[in-house]
Write a protein that holds these residues in place. Structure first.
Motif, PDB file in Angstrom:
ATOM      1  N   LEU A 107       0.798  -1.124  -0.104  1.00  0.00           N
ATOM      2  CA  LEU A 107      -0.040   0.085   0.092  1.00  0.00           C
ATOM      3  C   LEU A 107       0.817   1.255  -0.084  1.00  0.00           C
ATOM      4  CD1 LEU A 107      -2.910  -0.632   2.501  1.00  0.00           C
ATOM      5  CD2 LEU A 107      -2.862  -0.270   0.112  1.00  0.00           C
ATOM      6  N   SER A 108       0.470   2.238  -0.682  1.00  0.00           N
ATOM      7  CA  SER A 108       1.013   3.461  -0.512  1.00  0.00           C
ATOM      8  C   SER A 108       0.431   4.339   0.673  1.00  0.00           C
ATOM      9  CB  SER A 108       0.653   4.377  -1.728  1.00  0.00           C
ATOM     10  OG  SER A 108       0.693   5.729  -1.616  1.00  0.00           O
ATOM     11  N   ASP A 109       1.234   5.064   1.211  1.00  0.00           N
ATOM     12  CA  ASP A 109       1.105   5.913   2.465  1.00  0.00           C
ATOM     13  C   ASP A 109      -0.064   6.854   2.288  1.00  0.00           C
ATOM     14  OD1 ASP A 109       2.439   7.620   0.920  1.00  0.00           O
ATOM     15  OD2 ASP A 109       3.648   8.443   2.541  1.00  0.00           O
ATOM     16  N   LYS A 110      -0.275   7.117   0.965  1.00  0.00           N
ATOM     17  CA  LYS A 110      -1.383   8.099   0.725  1.00  0.00           C
ATOM     18  C   LYS A 110      -2.953   7.039   0.934  1.00  0.00           C
ATOM     19  CE  LYS A 110       0.662  10.512  -3.049  1.00  0.00           C
ATOM     20  NZ  LYS A 110       0.918  10.698  -4.573  1.00  0.00           N
ATOM     21  N   HIS A 111      -2.790   6.016   0.912  1.00  0.00           N
ATOM     22  CA  HIS A 111      -3.908   5.273   1.347  1.00  0.00           C
ATOM     23  C   HIS A 111      -4.425   5.603   3.072  1.00  0.00           C
ATOM     24  CE1 HIS A 111      -6.924   1.973   1.598  1.00  0.00           C
ATOM     25  NE2 HIS A 111      -6.495   1.640   2.889  1.00  0.00           N
ATOM     26  N   VAL A 112      -3.321   5.733   3.712  1.00  0.00           N
ATOM     27  CA  VAL A 112      -3.554   5.829   5.404  1.00  0.00           C
ATOM     28  C   VAL A 112      -4.279   7.268   5.298  1.00  0.00           C
ATOM     29  CG1 VAL A 112      -2.696   5.955   7.224  1.00  0.00           C
ATOM     30  CG2 VAL A 112      -1.695   4.505   5.694  1.00  0.00           C
ATOM     31  N   ALA A 113      -3.858   8.187   4.611  1.00  0.00           N
ATOM     32  CA  ALA A 113      -4.305   9.748   4.540  1.00  0.00           C
ATOM     33  C   ALA A 113      -5.896   9.584   4.152  1.00  0.00           C
ATOM     34  CB  ALA A 113      -3.514  10.569   4.076  1.00  0.00           C
ATOM     35  N   ARG A 114      -6.190   8.877   3.077  1.00  0.00           N
ATOM     36  CA  ARG A 114      -7.515   9.000   2.615  1.00  0.00           C
ATOM     37  C   ARG A 114      -8.460   8.194   3.583  1.00  0.00           C
ATOM     38  NH1 ARG A 114      -4.764   7.858  -2.442  1.00  0.00           N
ATOM     39  NH2 ARG A 114      -4.935   5.560  -1.993  1.00  0.00           N
ATOM     40  N   LEU A 115      -7.584   6.904   4.241  1.00  0.00           N
ATOM     41  CA  LEU A 115      -8.740   6.223   5.272  1.00  0.00           C
ATOM     42  C   LEU A 115      -9.025   6.992   6.206  1.00  0.00           C
ATOM     43  CD1 LEU A 115      -9.781   3.337   6.295  1.00  0.00           C
ATOM     44  CD2 LEU A 115      -7.429   3.173   6.867  1.00  0.00           C
ATOM     45  N   ILE A 116      -8.046   7.667   6.751  1.00  0.00           N
ATOM     46  CA  ILE A 116      -8.534   8.649   7.939  1.00  0.00           C
ATOM     47  C   ILE A 116      -9.571   9.731   7.604  1.00  0.00           C
ATOM     48  CG2 ILE A 116      -7.631  10.384   9.450  1.00  0.00           C
ATOM     49  CD1 ILE A 116      -4.955   8.887   9.469  1.00  0.00           C
ATOM     50  N   LYS A 117      -9.445  10.395   6.424  1.00  0.00           N
ATOM     51  CA  LYS A 117     -10.378  11.297   6.256  1.00  0.00           C
ATOM     52  C   LYS A 117     -11.649  10.616   5.905  1.00  0.00           C
ATOM     53  CE  LYS A 117      -7.041  14.505   4.222  1.00  0.00           C
ATOM     54  NZ  LYS A 117      -7.253  15.602   5.089  1.00  0.00           N
ATOM     55  N   GLU A 118     -11.842   9.357   5.218  1.00  0.00           N
ATOM     56  CA  GLU A 118     -12.985   8.667   4.803  1.00  0.00           C
ATOM     57  C   GLU A 118     -13.903   8.426   6.324  1.00  0.00           C
ATOM     58  OE1 GLU A 118     -12.070   5.736   2.290  1.00  0.00           O
ATOM     59  OE2 GLU A 118     -11.598   7.000   0.355  1.00  0.00           O
ATOM     60  N   THR A 119     -12.954   7.845   7.203  1.00  0.00           N
ATOM     61  CA  THR A 119     -13.532   7.235   8.517  1.00  0.00           C
ATOM     62  C   THR A 119     -13.976   8.267   9.378  1.00  0.00           C
ATOM     63  OG1 THR A 119     -11.360   6.731   8.985  1.00  0.00           O
ATOM     64  CG2 THR A 119     -12.518   4.937   8.047  1.00  0.00           C
ATOM     65  N   VAL A 120     -13.370   9.413   9.305  1.00  0.00           N
ATOM     66  CA  VAL A 120     -13.541  10.855  10.161  1.00  0.00           C
ATOM     67  C   VAL A 120     -15.130  10.981   9.720  1.00  0.00           C
ATOM     68  CG1 VAL A 120     -13.355  13.042  10.341  1.00  0.00           C
ATOM     69  CG2 VAL A 120     -11.638  11.436  10.836  1.00  0.00           C
ATOM     70  N   LEU A 121     -15.371  11.325   8.378  1.00  0.00           N
ATOM     71  CA  LEU A 121     -16.569  11.612   7.807  1.00  0.00           C
ATOM     72  C   LEU A 121     -17.674  10.589   8.173  1.00  0.00           C
ATOM     73  CD1 LEU A 121     -15.697  13.132   4.346  1.00  0.00           C
ATOM     74  CD2 LEU A 121     -16.147  14.236   6.468  1.00  0.00           C
ATOM     75  N   LYS A 122     -17.285   9.401   8.102  1.00  0.00           N
ATOM     76  CA  LYS A 122     -18.247   8.332   8.367  1.00  0.00           C
ATOM     77  C   LYS A 122     -18.746   8.238   9.884  1.00  0.00           C
ATOM     78  CE  LYS A 122     -17.323   5.154   4.318  1.00  0.00           C
ATOM     79  NZ  LYS A 122     -16.745   4.170   4.019  1.00  0.00           N
ATOM     80  N   SER A 123     -17.976   8.362  10.809  1.00  0.00           N
ATOM     81  CA  SER A 123     -18.085   8.342  12.031  1.00  0.00           C
ATOM     82  C   SER A 123     -18.804   9.611  12.697  1.00  0.00           C
ATOM     83  CB  SER A 123     -16.641   8.067  12.669  1.00  0.00           C
ATOM     84  OG  SER A 123     -15.800   9.097  12.625  1.00  0.00           O
ATOM     85  N   GLY A 124     -18.791  10.584  11.875  1.00  0.00           N
ATOM     86  CA  GLY A 124     -19.358  11.837  12.603  1.00  0.00           C
ATOM     87  C   GLY A 124     -18.548  12.748  13.532  1.00  0.00           C
ATOM     88  N   ILE A 125     -17.144  12.325  13.469  1.00  0.00           N
ATOM     89  CA  ILE A 125     -16.310  13.100  14.330  1.00  0.00           C
ATOM     90  C   ILE A 125     -16.426  14.743  13.776  1.00  0.00           C
ATOM     91  CG2 ILE A 125     -13.948  13.704  14.980  1.00  0.00           C
ATOM     92  CD1 ILE A 125     -13.664  10.718  14.625  1.00  0.00           C
ATOM     93  N   ARG A 126     -16.417  15.566  14.510  1.00  0.00           N
ATOM     94  CA  ARG A 126     -16.326  17.080  14.388  1.00  0.00           C
ATOM     95  C   ARG A 126     -17.729  17.256  13.373  1.00  0.00           C
ATOM     96  NH1 ARG A 126     -12.972  20.722  16.040  1.00  0.00           N
ATOM     97  NH2 ARG A 126     -14.873  21.835  15.731  1.00  0.00           N
ATOM     98  N   ALA A 127     -18.825  16.761  13.812  1.00  0.00           N
ATOM     99  CA  ALA A 127     -19.900  17.031  12.554  1.00  0.00           C
ATOM    100  C   ALA A 127     -20.549  18.449  12.891  1.00  0.00           C
ATOM    101  CB  ALA A 127     -20.959  15.840  13.074  1.00  0.00           C
ATOM    102  N   ASP A 128     -20.210  18.909  13.782  1.00  0.00           N
ATOM    103  CA  ASP A 128     -20.424  20.536  13.836  1.00  0.00           C
ATOM    104  C   ASP A 128     -19.853  21.330  12.732  1.00  0.00           C
ATOM    105  OD1 ASP A 128     -18.158  19.888  15.359  1.00  0.00           O
ATOM    106  OD2 ASP A 128     -17.938  22.005  15.944  1.00  0.00           O
ATOM    107  N   LEU A 129     -18.975  20.825  12.006  1.00  0.00           N
ATOM    108  CA  LEU A 129     -18.261  21.358  11.082  1.00  0.00           C
ATOM    109  C   LEU A 129     -18.814  21.155   9.604  1.00  0.00           C
ATOM    110  CD1 LEU A 129     -14.639  21.510  12.361  1.00  0.00           C
ATOM    111  CD2 LEU A 129     -16.269  23.467  12.590  1.00  0.00           C
ATOM    112  N   PRO A 130     -18.513  22.152   8.536  1.00  0.00           N
ATOM    113  CA  PRO A 130     -18.694  21.518   7.289  1.00  0.00           C
ATOM    114  C   PRO A 130     -17.806  20.437   6.892  1.00  0.00           C
ATOM    115  CG  PRO A 130     -18.705  23.949   7.497  1.00  0.00           C
ATOM    116  CD  PRO A 130     -18.299  23.412   8.706  1.00  0.00           C
TER     117      PRO A 130
END
Length: 366
Positions: free
Chosen positions: A283-306
């Motif tokens: 895997l490329s290290d870019k996958h880790v960055a994408r994974l973090i951003k995707e799961t942050v959105l799905k999990s609702g972390i900081r849902a108070d922000l756009p």
């Protein structure tokens, strides 16, 4: 830029670096010298070691720095060689003002102080590869850089730390098919180990499994020991077992390796499109960055922000900052886990800590 042009630029950068690594002139000029084949092979070996002296990402950044400076010099009617402290001072001023960070005619945003400092390091490295020495303490460079730092320096923009409840919520968004098992292991191992993205994806199952390995894993009854060849040198990272299988990084890694049938080579690899088969490609290290951003959105972390702001808040460093901010242990243990040379660097990662736990005012009798 076309792929062919990019490849040519990379080749040119390698050729420039190789010029400093060759046989001495008095040896190279003596054709038929006994043992010359052996010496030629040693030159190639030395060049391979020289290429490994800096990471691939650093090499790419330094190559881009040199390309930008060389083009800037051409537009100013001068040459980047030999090094001119006066011209470099002007270049730094141009970057800070915003005119030199882009080579287009229109004005653009000034570069940050940290980026300018990095550009200067890139130039010094490139000059060294070409047999020149750049004196960063020369007044034409040092005084300009000091003025830039005094006028434009700002506190660094830090990515938000992912706390324990956040990483649990992120892991819960992932399924239990092969791809989900892999990504869950990446999140949990990366968090518990306080690992960089590059450290995560460079892991192998065993020592010397691949030539591009950045370390390997050892499994024990009580947890994992990672042997890492990190940017600060070789170090060990211990990851103990968690309190439940759902959030245990060791269990998550064991599940991934078992069902992916991986017992040799890279630990984290790509999967087939249907997510049912593990492939051989690391895997490329870019996958880790994408994974973090995707799961942050799905999990609702900081849902108070756009959504745009939420994506900008989190990156691979959020895992390291999360461990540093959440682990309620002596700071020395966190420092060791992150591989920091100083406690001050560790504190930069601690987004949430008791800043006045040690009150020197009262200790001094006031």
């Amino acid at each position: 830029m076309s792929r062919k042009t990019h490849k040519t630029n990379q080749q040119n950068n390698g050729d420039e670096r190789d010029k400093a690594l060759a046989l001495p002139a008095h040896v190279a000029g003596r054709a038929g010298l006994a043992g010359s084949d052996t010496l030629d092979r040693l030159v190639e070996t030395a060049r391979d070691y020289a290429k490994a002296s800096t990471t691939e990402n650093t090499n790419k950044a330094y190559a881009a720095d040199w390309k930008h400076f060389a083009r800037w010099c051409r537009l100013k009617g001068t040459d980047p060689l030999p090094p001119s402290p006066e011209m470099i001072g002007l270049y730094l001023a141009d970057l800070a003002s915003g005119a030199g960070s882009s080579l287009s005619q229109s004005a653009c945003r000034p570069l940050s102080v940290s980026t300018i400092d990095r550009r200067l390091s890139g130039l010094a490295w490139n000059y060294a590869q070409r047999g020149f020495s750049l004196d960063r303490k020369d007044r034409h460079i040092a005084t300009v850089l000091a003025g830039i730092k005094r006028k434009h320096a700002r506190p660094p923009v830090q990515k938000e730390a992912i706390q324990a409840e956040g990483i649990r919520a992120m892991a819960a968004t992932l399924g239990f098919e092969l791809r989900g098992l892999r990504d869950r292991a990446i999140l949990l191992v990366g968090y518990a180990g306080g690992l960089r993205r590059s450290e995560l994806v460079s892991l192998d199952v065993g020592k010397d499994d691949t030539i591009d390995s950045g370390g390997w894993i050892e499994t024990h009854d009580d947890g994992l020991v990672l042997r890492l060849n990190a940017k600060t040198g070789w170090r060990e990272v211990e990851i103990g077992r968690g309190s439940s299988d759902q959030t245990c990084p060791v269990h998550a890694l064991e599940q991934w390796l078992h069902f992916a049938k991986i017992d040799f080579g890279p630990v984290f690899v790509r999967t087939s499109r249907d997510g049912r088969h593990a492939l051989d490609t690391r895997l490329s290290d870019k996958h880790v960055a994408r994974l973090i951003k995707e799961t942050v959105l799905k999990s609702g972390i900081r849902a108070d922000l756009p959504e745009k702001d939420r994506l900008a808040l989190f990156s691979g460093h959020s895992l390291r900052a999360g461990l540093a901010s959440s682990a309620e242990v002596d700071e020395r243990y966190v420092q060791k886990q992150l591989g920091h040379a100083s406690a001050e660097m560790t504190r930069r990662y601690q987004r949430r800590r008791d800043r006045f736990r040690v009150n020197l005012t009262k200790a001094a009798g006031l």
